[in-house]
Design a protein around this motif. Structure first.
Motif, PDB file in Angstrom:
ATOM      1  N   SER A  62      27.478 -48.998 102.772  1.00 24.16           N
ATOM      2  CA  SER A  62      26.076 -49.395 102.867  1.00 24.16           C
ATOM      3  C   SER A  62      25.512 -49.731 101.500  1.00 24.16           C
ATOM      4  CB  SER A  62      25.251 -48.268 103.500  1.00 24.16           C
ATOM      5  OG  SER A  62      25.661 -48.058 104.837  1.00 24.16           O
ATOM      6  N   THR A  63      25.966 -48.991 100.519  1.00 20.37           N
ATOM      7  CA  THR A  63      25.498 -49.255  99.161  1.00 20.37           C
ATOM      8  C   THR A  63      25.877 -50.675  98.751  1.00 20.37           C
ATOM      9  OG1 THR A  63      25.758 -46.918  98.634  1.00 20.37           O
ATOM     10  CG2 THR A  63      25.617 -48.458  96.780  1.00 20.37           C
TER      11      THR A  63
ATOM     12  N   ALA B 177      28.471 -44.143  93.679  1.00 20.74           N
ATOM     13  CA  ALA B 177      28.660 -44.686  95.031  1.00 20.74           C
ATOM     14  C   ALA B 177      29.566 -45.901  95.022  1.00 20.74           C
ATOM     15  CB  ALA B 177      27.299 -45.042  95.638  1.00 20.74           C
TER      16      ALA B 177
ATOM     17  N   VAL C  68      25.872 -39.647  91.178  1.00 22.10           N
ATOM     18  CA  VAL C  68      26.773 -39.913  92.298  1.00 22.10           C
ATOM     19  C   VAL C  68      27.250 -41.341  92.149  1.00 22.10           C
ATOM     20  CG1 VAL C  68      26.974 -40.080  94.793  1.00 22.10           C
ATOM     21  CG2 VAL C  68      25.474 -38.340  93.779  1.00 22.10           C
TER      22      VAL C  68
ATOM     23  N   ARG D  29      35.736 -44.808 104.971  1.00 22.21           N
ATOM     24  CA  ARG D  29      35.216 -43.562 105.510  1.00 22.21           C
ATOM     25  C   ARG D  29      33.732 -43.440 105.238  1.00 22.21           C
ATOM     26  NH1 ARG D  29      40.154 -40.106 104.033  1.00 22.21           N
ATOM     27  NH2 ARG D  29      39.325 -40.424 101.962  1.00 22.21           N
ATOM     28  N   SER D  30      33.132 -42.528 105.934  1.00 24.32           N
ATOM     29  CA  SER D  30      31.714 -42.270 105.710  1.00 24.32           C
ATOM     30  C   SER D  30      31.515 -41.797 104.264  1.00 24.32           C
ATOM     31  CB  SER D  30      31.242 -41.193 106.704  1.00 24.32           C
ATOM     32  OG  SER D  30      29.860 -41.035 106.576  1.00 24.32           O
ATOM     33  N   GLY D  31      30.574 -42.342 103.600  1.00 21.48           N
ATOM     34  CA  GLY D  31      30.292 -41.962 102.217  1.00 21.48           C
ATOM     35  C   GLY D  31      31.102 -42.763 101.231  1.00 21.48           C
TER      36      GLY D  31
ATOM     37  N   ASP E  99      37.107 -46.923  99.313  1.00 23.32           N
ATOM     38  CA  ASP E  99      37.290 -45.478  99.314  1.00 23.32           C
ATOM     39  C   ASP E  99      36.716 -44.913  98.034  1.00 23.32           C
ATOM     40  OD1 ASP E  99      38.083 -43.035 100.328  1.00 23.32           O
ATOM     41  OD2 ASP E  99      39.956 -43.096  99.139  1.00 23.32           O
ATOM     42  N   LYS E 100      35.824 -43.973  98.188  1.00 23.41           N
ATOM     43  CA  LYS E 100      35.162 -43.327  97.040  1.00 23.41           C
ATOM     44  C   LYS E 100      34.637 -44.371  96.058  1.00 23.41           C
ATOM     45  CE  LYS E 100      37.865 -39.172  97.451  1.00 23.41           C
ATOM     46  NZ  LYS E 100      39.200 -38.658  97.061  1.00 23.41           N
TER      47      LYS E 100
ATOM     48  N   GLY F 283      30.713 -45.842 100.393  1.00 20.70           N
ATOM     49  CA  GLY F 283      29.892 -46.773  99.604  1.00 20.70           C
ATOM     50  C   GLY F 283      29.660 -48.094 100.300  1.00 20.70           C
TER      51      GLY F 283
END
Ligand SMILES: Nc1ncnc2c1ncn2[C@@H]1O[C@H](COP(=O)(O)OP(=O)(O)O)[C@@H](O)[C@H]1O
Ligand SMILES: [Mg+2]
Lengths: 562, 233
Positions: free
Chosen positions: B51-52, B26, B24, B45-47, B222-223, B49
């Protein structure tokens, strides 16, 4: 992490999960409790039971016997003489060795009236034991070091006779000092040993005018005459200094007009043989008895004899009794002119004394063996007593002794068997405790795995705020160690408490059973520290895997979970 | 911008996780600079990255590719002990879920960073913790347990905890995400106040456009890629 901080974190974590911590601790408490209990029991059995009967590092050897048609036969070999004793003393691990000679002549003894109100009569058996062998034990059981202490001597009253002093005190150099009974058990006591042509006398003495006399004797014993009322001297009272001095009369039975004088304090008039009233002023034979005799008497004999139990060994010091050497209830008596009627006095207690019998200085027994059974009877020893440097030396000494044609005496064998049984049993029980502890460690591991899982978020926060991996491991292990320490203390404490209860119950309900010791438990100084250390070791071991999991948690991943 | 004044310097920063035996991605090739005392909002957006990225910046995660220097130190190169110490001194964390330790009192929570090797004496530490709590209107809550407090109060405690050792960088993952509008505005005021008065760099992740607007700069992900950077660079 700083220690104070660590402890307070551990404490707050334990507080918040105390039910689970307590449950996890149960196994540890039980395990360490069993461990401590069995250690105390094993040590107690060794010290209070075994050591009382026969100290572990003290052995008695006898000539090796073989079984022939069910009876023990001693192999035809050289007798146990001084050369053999020296051989044994030279074995590695042996500190010292002495020959013991039993009496081979018939004898009886009677006495006890001052203690019981009437006399007991019994056949008598004597062990001749070198004074040096029992010296230490006599002093220990008597408490001699206290008697020699400065306080005991300081306030001594002035005196001329023992009678001037209080009970337990004697007159020495004009002041009252505590009587040291152990000092009276000497190889050649102040006793007249009669002899004739060809009779054996103890070393350093020669047969002169019918008695064994030291070469440069400073104060030879005085001749005395027994009063007519005393008959043949069998029933003399102990509390009177009986006998009148016969010297310096030419006629031994006349009084020469001199005032009657007694033999002097602490002495009595011992007849030359049972058919004469002429004798010597001498001291009683110093006798040592086995402390177990008191217990056997109290538990088995006192009731059937209608006597009160004897409170302690201490009251037996100075008790006198009669011995008739060469005279028996059962077997053929010796020639009347060789018989001796003497008095003996209890001067101490030793586990080396026979359980049913009396220990006398070896040279005395030897002398009477020779006089009553012939010189050959005085040649050989019956057994060899030896001390080893430590318990660890015992097996090797036994092996070496076997090469010399010697084996453990029945008493020593029994003691060793008992010791081995105690040791093996304690080890088995300690093993059982170890199994319980291992199960407890598994329980700890499970509990901590759960706690770590539940707290993984807290652990991640700690890491984010600066805790290193090692800090996390220390925190988890610290929590385990705290549970272990508490569990170990509870287990060890509970074991000691239960042991105390058992001992009290035994003292109460087994008081009348002979040879029951004063308690079965002895907890060595290291028992509770050991319980603590073992408990901590097992909990920490159980928590190792969870601690590793905790320190390897990825804080970023944990914090990403929502 | 001089080298000494750069708080964060990331270039070609990638982070790949393995989930169900599949990679994945991130973060992909992210480059980002944050100056000392600057505030940066990370949105997306959620996901995406966010927090990463924040965990990397906060030196909590060393498993990246590319280069990441925080106050000049390459995070990946530091061994665990040094890195933990670095986090302890240089970085303050504030989380959406507050993440106070439930078994410790408010005061003990604030004092937590001082547990891991500090030169501060006991008196000085406690004094500073009390001062911070006082600053945030929690002067009389020192001995209380976190469970007895409201969300806004807990977040203020968490911020006090993050600030105890006066770190030059504060990373906040949706610090207002669990709070109502009024409380959120208050917390935001607190954070910017710190930024101003102490010169603390502030990197925060948010969904809230108003929160994002309050920052010097907004970075949109984003992504796993930076798609848009707004404001002074
Ligand atoms: N520890 C992890 N293991 C596997 N995948 C992860 C991990 N952390 C984050 N991811 C994945 O990385 C991507 C980015 O996640 P995250 O940074 O949490 O996004 P955001 O904070 O922007 O919502 C997501 O697809 C998420 O599933
Ligand atoms: Mg997120």
């Amino acid at each position: 992490m700083r220690l104070g901080r660590l402890l307070s974190l551990v404490a707050s974590n334990l507080r918040s999960a105390w039910v689970r911590a307590a449950l996890a601790m149960v196994g540890i408490v039980v395990g360490t409790g069993l461990l401590t209990f069995f250690i105390g029991l094993g040590q107690g059995l060794r010290e209070k039971v075994l050591e009382r009967i026969f100290p572990v590092n003290q052995l008695e050897l006898e000539p090796r016997a073989v079984q022939i048609f069910g009876t023990e036969q001693i192999l035809g070999q050289e007798p146990l003489d001084d050369a053999r004793v020296r051989q044994v003393a030279g074995l590695p691990g042996v500190v010292r060795a002495f020959g013991k000679q039993k009496s081979s002549f018939p004898a009886r003894l009677w006495g006890g009236k001052e203690l019981l109100g009437y006399n007991l009569f019994t056949e008598a058996f004597f062990d001749g034991i070198p004074a040096a062998v029992v010296r230490g034990e006599l002093e220990e059981l008597e408490g001699v070091s206290a008697k020699r202490g400065p306080s005991a001597i300081a306030n001594g009253d002035r005196c001329e006779l023992d009678l001037d002093c209080a009970a337990g005190m004697g007159c020495g150099d004009g002041v009252c000092v505590p009587i040291v009974w152990a000092d009276r058990f000497v190889e050649v006591p102040e006793v007249v040993l009669p002899c004739g042509d060809g009779d054996r006398c103890p070393q350093g003495t020669t047969c002169q005018q019918g008695r064994c006399a030291k070469a440069g004797e400073s104060a030879p014993p005085q001749r005395c005459v027994l009063p007519a009322a005393a008959g043949t001297g069998r029933d003399l009272q102990f509390d009177r200094e009986v006998g009148e001095l016969a010297q310096p009369c030419a006629d031994p039975l006349g009084f020469c007009g001199m005032p009657a004088t007694t033999c002097g304090e602490g002495r009595y008039c011992a007849a030359d043989h049972p058919e004469t009233r002429l004798g010597w002023c001498e001291r009683p034979l110093p006798a040592v008895i086995n402390p177990l005799l008191l217990e056997v008497f109290n538990s088995d004999m006192a009731r059937s004899l209608g006597a009160a139990p004897i409170g302690s060994l201490a009251v037996l010091f100075g008790v006198r009794f009669h011995v008739a050497l060469g005279d028996s209830y059962f077997s053929k008596d010796a020639d009347k002119h060789r018989q001796q009627f003497k008095q003996a006095i209890v001067v101490g207690f030793s586990r080396k004394a026979p359980e049913l019998g009396v220990a006398l200085p070896r040279e005395v027994v030897r002398h009477f063996n020779a006089r009553l059974k012939g010189n050959a009877a005085a040649q050989a020893y019956d057994t060899i007593l030896l001390d080893t440097a430590s318990n660890q030396d015992v097996p090797q000494v036994i092996v070496e002794a076997e090469k010399l044609g010697l084996q453990l005496s029945r008493k020593s064998r029994a003691a060793r068997t008992f010791g081995t049984v105690v040791l093996v049993t304690s080890l088995a029980l300690v093993l059982l405790a170890a199994v319980v502890l291992a199960v407890a460690a598994v329980q700890i591991a499970q509990t901590f795995a759960m706690l770590v899982h539940e707290r993984r978020r807290e652990i991640a926060v700690l890491r984010a705020r600066g805790a290193a991996r090692i800090d996390i491991a220390v925190l988890v292990l610290g929590e385990a160690a705290a549970i272990g320490a508490l569990g170990g203390l509870c287990g060890g404490g509970a074991a000691i408490g239960v042991a105390e209860l058992v001992d009290r119950a035994a003292a109460r309900f087994l008081a009348d059973v002979p040879l029951v010791p004063q308690g079965f438990f002895v907890f060595p100084m290291w028992a509770v520290p050991l319980a603590l250390a073992v408990a901590i070791a097992f909990t920490v071991a159980g928590a190792l895997a969870p601690a590793r999991r905790a320190m390897r948690l990825d804080p970023a991943a944990v914090l990403a979970e929502s | 911008m001089t080298a000494a004044a750069i708080a964060i310097d990331a270039s070609g920063l990638s982070r790949t996780f393995i989930a169900d035996q599949r990679p994945v991605h991130a973060l992909r090739e992210v480059s980002l600079r944050v100056a000392a005392g600057e505030s940066v909002a990370i949105v997306g957006r959620s996901g995406a990255g966010k927090s990463t990225l924040l965990n990397l910046i906060g030196a909590l995660d060393r498993g990246y590719q590319g280069s990441l220097r925080v106050f000049g130190e390459e995070v990946r190169a530091m061994p665990d002990r040094a890195l933990s110490r670095f986090r302890n001194r240089q970085i303050g964390f504030v989380f959406q879920a507050f993440n106070l330790l439930p078994n410790l009192s408010v005061g003990q929570n604030v004092l937590l960073p001082a547990s891991f090797g500090t030169e501060l004496g006991h008196g000085e530490r406690v004094e500073r913790a009390r001062y911070l709590l006082g600053e945030f209107g929690l002067a009389d809550r020192f001995g209380q347990m976190p469970a007895q407090m409201s969300g806004g109060e807990r977040q203020r405690v968490a911020i006090a905890r993050a600030l105890l050792l006066q770190p030059p960088l504060l990373v906040c993952d949706e610090p207002t995400g669990s709070l109502d509008g009024e409380t959120a505005a208050h917390i935001l005021g607190v954070l910017h106040g710190i930024q101003r008065t102490h010169g603390t760099a502030l990197v925060l992740v948010t969904h809230d456009p108003q929160v994002a607007q309050s920052c010097d700069r907004v970075v949109r992900l984003d992504k796993g890629r930076v798609v848009d950077a707004v404001g002074a660079a």
